[in-house]
Enzyme design. Structure first.
Site, PDB file in Angstrom:
ATOM      1  N   HIS A   1      -8.597  14.727   1.034  1.00  0.00           N
ATOM      2  CA  HIS A   1      -7.895  15.854   0.413  1.00  0.00           C
ATOM      3  C   HIS A   1      -8.323  17.123   1.158  1.00  0.00           C
ATOM      4  O   HIS A   1      -9.526  17.359   1.341  1.00  0.00           O
ATOM      5  CB  HIS A   1      -8.294  16.009  -1.049  1.00  0.00           C
ATOM      6  CG  HIS A   1      -7.950  14.844  -1.929  1.00  0.00           C
ATOM      7  ND1 HIS A   1      -6.867  14.842  -2.774  1.00  0.00           N
ATOM      8  CD2 HIS A   1      -8.556  13.648  -2.115  1.00  0.00           C
ATOM      9  CE1 HIS A   1      -6.826  13.699  -3.454  1.00  0.00           C
ATOM     10  NE2 HIS A   1      -7.847  12.953  -3.068  1.00  0.00           N
TER      11      HIS A   1
ATOM     12  N   HIS B   1      -8.243   8.440   2.384  1.00  0.00           N
ATOM     13  CA  HIS B   1      -7.556   9.728   2.479  1.00  0.00           C
ATOM     14  C   HIS B   1      -8.550  10.855   2.252  1.00  0.00           C
ATOM     15  O   HIS B   1      -9.510  10.717   1.490  1.00  0.00           O
ATOM     16  CB  HIS B   1      -6.375   9.841   1.514  1.00  0.00           C
ATOM     17  CG  HIS B   1      -6.678   9.487   0.091  1.00  0.00           C
ATOM     18  ND1 HIS B   1      -6.809   8.186  -0.337  1.00  0.00           N
ATOM     19  CD2 HIS B   1      -6.884  10.273  -0.999  1.00  0.00           C
ATOM     20  CE1 HIS B   1      -7.062   8.187  -1.650  1.00  0.00           C
ATOM     21  NE2 HIS B   1      -7.124   9.434  -2.060  1.00  0.00           N
TER      22      HIS B   1
ATOM     23  N   ASN C   1     -12.389  10.730  -2.319  1.00  0.00           N
ATOM     24  CA  ASN C   1     -12.857   9.920  -3.445  1.00  0.00           C
ATOM     25  C   ASN C   1     -12.954   8.471  -3.006  1.00  0.00           C
ATOM     26  O   ASN C   1     -12.059   7.966  -2.327  1.00  0.00           O
ATOM     27  CB  ASN C   1     -11.883  10.054  -4.619  1.00  0.00           C
ATOM     28  CG  ASN C   1     -11.843  11.460  -5.178  1.00  0.00           C
ATOM     29  OD1 ASN C   1     -12.874  12.104  -5.313  1.00  0.00           O
ATOM     30  ND2 ASN C   1     -10.649  11.951  -5.483  1.00  0.00           N
TER      31      ASN C   1
ATOM     32  N   CYS D   1       0.866  -1.188   0.000  1.00  0.00           N
ATOM     33  CA  CYS D   1       0.000   0.000   0.000  1.00  0.00           C
ATOM     34  C   CYS D   1       0.898   1.232   0.000  1.00  0.00           C
ATOM     35  O   CYS D   1       1.721   1.410   0.898  1.00  0.00           O
ATOM     36  CB  CYS D   1      -0.935   0.014   1.215  1.00  0.00           C
ATOM     37  SG  CYS D   1      -1.807   1.596   1.383  1.00  0.00           S
TER      38      CYS D   1
ATOM     39  N   ASP E   1       0.150  16.650  -1.164  1.00  0.00           N
ATOM     40  CA  ASP E   1      -0.152  15.866  -2.357  1.00  0.00           C
ATOM     41  C   ASP E   1       0.940  16.106  -3.398  1.00  0.00           C
ATOM     42  O   ASP E   1       1.389  17.227  -3.607  1.00  0.00           O
ATOM     43  CB  ASP E   1      -1.526  16.265  -2.919  1.00  0.00           C
ATOM     44  CG  ASP E   1      -2.040  15.265  -3.935  1.00  0.00           C
ATOM     45  OD1 ASP E   1      -3.020  14.569  -3.629  1.00  0.00           O
ATOM     46  OD2 ASP E   1      -1.471  15.186  -5.045  1.00  0.00           O
TER      47      ASP E   1
ATOM     48  N   HIS F   1      -6.204   3.600   0.018  1.00  0.00           N
ATOM     49  CA  HIS F   1      -6.008   3.805   1.464  1.00  0.00           C
ATOM     50  C   HIS F   1      -6.797   5.068   1.770  1.00  0.00           C
ATOM     51  O   HIS F   1      -6.559   6.114   1.131  1.00  0.00           O
ATOM     52  CB  HIS F   1      -4.509   3.979   1.779  1.00  0.00           C
ATOM     53  CG  HIS F   1      -4.186   4.158   3.236  1.00  0.00           C
ATOM     54  ND1 HIS F   1      -3.303   3.335   3.931  1.00  0.00           N
ATOM     55  CD2 HIS F   1      -4.602   5.069   4.142  1.00  0.00           C
ATOM     56  CE1 HIS F   1      -3.193   3.723   5.182  1.00  0.00           C
ATOM     57  NE2 HIS F   1      -3.982   4.794   5.343  1.00  0.00           N
TER      58      HIS F   1
HETATM   59  P1  DGP Z   1      -7.300   9.926  -5.174  1.00  0.00           P
HETATM   60  O1  DGP Z   1      -7.271  10.119  -6.649  1.00  0.00           O
HETATM   61  O2  DGP Z   1      -8.474  10.605  -4.504  1.00  0.00           O
HETATM   62  O3  DGP Z   1      -7.134   8.479  -4.783  1.00  0.00           O
HETATM   63  O4  DGP Z   1      -6.038  10.731  -4.623  1.00  0.00           O
HETATM   64  C1  DGP Z   1      -4.769  10.194  -4.535  1.00  0.00           C
HETATM   65  C2  DGP Z   1      -3.818  11.342  -4.436  1.00  0.00           C
HETATM   66  O5  DGP Z   1      -2.568  10.824  -4.019  1.00  0.00           O
HETATM   67  C3  DGP Z   1      -3.562  12.087  -5.750  1.00  0.00           C
HETATM   68  O6  DGP Z   1      -4.045  13.422  -5.626  1.00  0.00           O
HETATM   69  C4  DGP Z   1      -2.047  12.081  -5.913  1.00  0.00           C
HETATM   70  C5  DGP Z   1      -1.545  11.613  -4.573  1.00  0.00           C
HETATM   71  N1  DGP Z   1      -0.364  10.779  -4.631  1.00  0.00           N
HETATM   72  C6  DGP Z   1      -0.215   9.652  -5.390  1.00  0.00           C
HETATM   73  N2  DGP Z   1       1.015   9.138  -5.187  1.00  0.00           N
HETATM   74  C7  DGP Z   1       1.636   9.945  -4.283  1.00  0.00           C
HETATM   75  C8  DGP Z   1       2.923   9.922  -3.671  1.00  0.00           C
HETATM   76  O7  DGP Z   1       3.763   9.040  -3.900  1.00  0.00           O
HETATM   77  N3  DGP Z   1       3.195  10.920  -2.799  1.00  0.00           N
HETATM   78  C9  DGP Z   1       2.303  11.921  -2.520  1.00  0.00           C
HETATM   79  N4  DGP Z   1       2.688  12.874  -1.668  1.00  0.00           N
HETATM   80  N5  DGP Z   1       1.075  11.964  -3.068  1.00  0.00           N
HETATM   81  C10 DGP Z   1       0.755  10.990  -3.935  1.00  0.00           C
END
Ligand code: DGP
Length: 113
Positions: free
Chosen positions: A101, A99, A86, A4, A30, A97
């Site tokens: 935003h 989350h 989401n 994960c 993000d 996982h």
């Molecule tokens: P969602 O699409 O709602 O599942 O959002 C996932 C978010 O996670 C997306 O906005 C980009 C972010 N994200 C993906 N990979 C990484 C990472 O390796 N590091 C960080 N800081 N954010 C990440």
């Protein structure tokens, strides 16, 4: 949980820009910001998303919302902010996982989608 992405970020094996953490939650920037402030708040306990939230204890779920509020304060989002989670394919959830935003730092669109 093994494999994960956000569990690896929480444990520190994948680097992240942490803005806040406590016993139950972790908050980090993000990688692909959609607003001047874009922070992700996650529970340290693995849960795949809102549809699986019954797996989480109430204290952890509440801690996530309190961390959202703390992050908004810490980031100076006095003009307001938006929290989005989401869930599943129709919502384009890309990381399984839970989350939240936290978006702000400018006037956000009136449109939700
Ligand atoms: P969602 O699409 O709602 O599942 O959002 C996932 C978010 O996670 C997306 O906005 C980009 C972010 N994200 C993906 N990979 C990484 C990472 O390796 N590091 C960080 N800081 N954010 C990440």
């Amino acid at each position: 949980m093994e494999n994960c992405l956000f569990c690896k970020i929480i444990e520190g094996t994948i680097p992240s820009a942490c803005v806040y953490q406590d016993e139950k939650t972790y908050a980090f920037r993000d990688i692909n910001p959609a607003a001047p402030t874009h922070v992700l708040v996650v529970p340290k306990t693995h849960c795949s998303g809102l549809s699986a939230v019954d797996e989480l204890d109430d204290a952890t779920l509440a801690a996530c919302l309190r961390t959202v509020k703390k992050v908004a304060e810490q980031e100076g989002l006095t003009g307001g902010f938006r929290m989005v989670s989401n869930c599943g394919a129709h919502a384009c959830q890309s990381v399984p996982h839970l989350h939240f935003h936290v978006l702000g730092g400018e006037q956000l669109s009136e449109k939700m989608v």
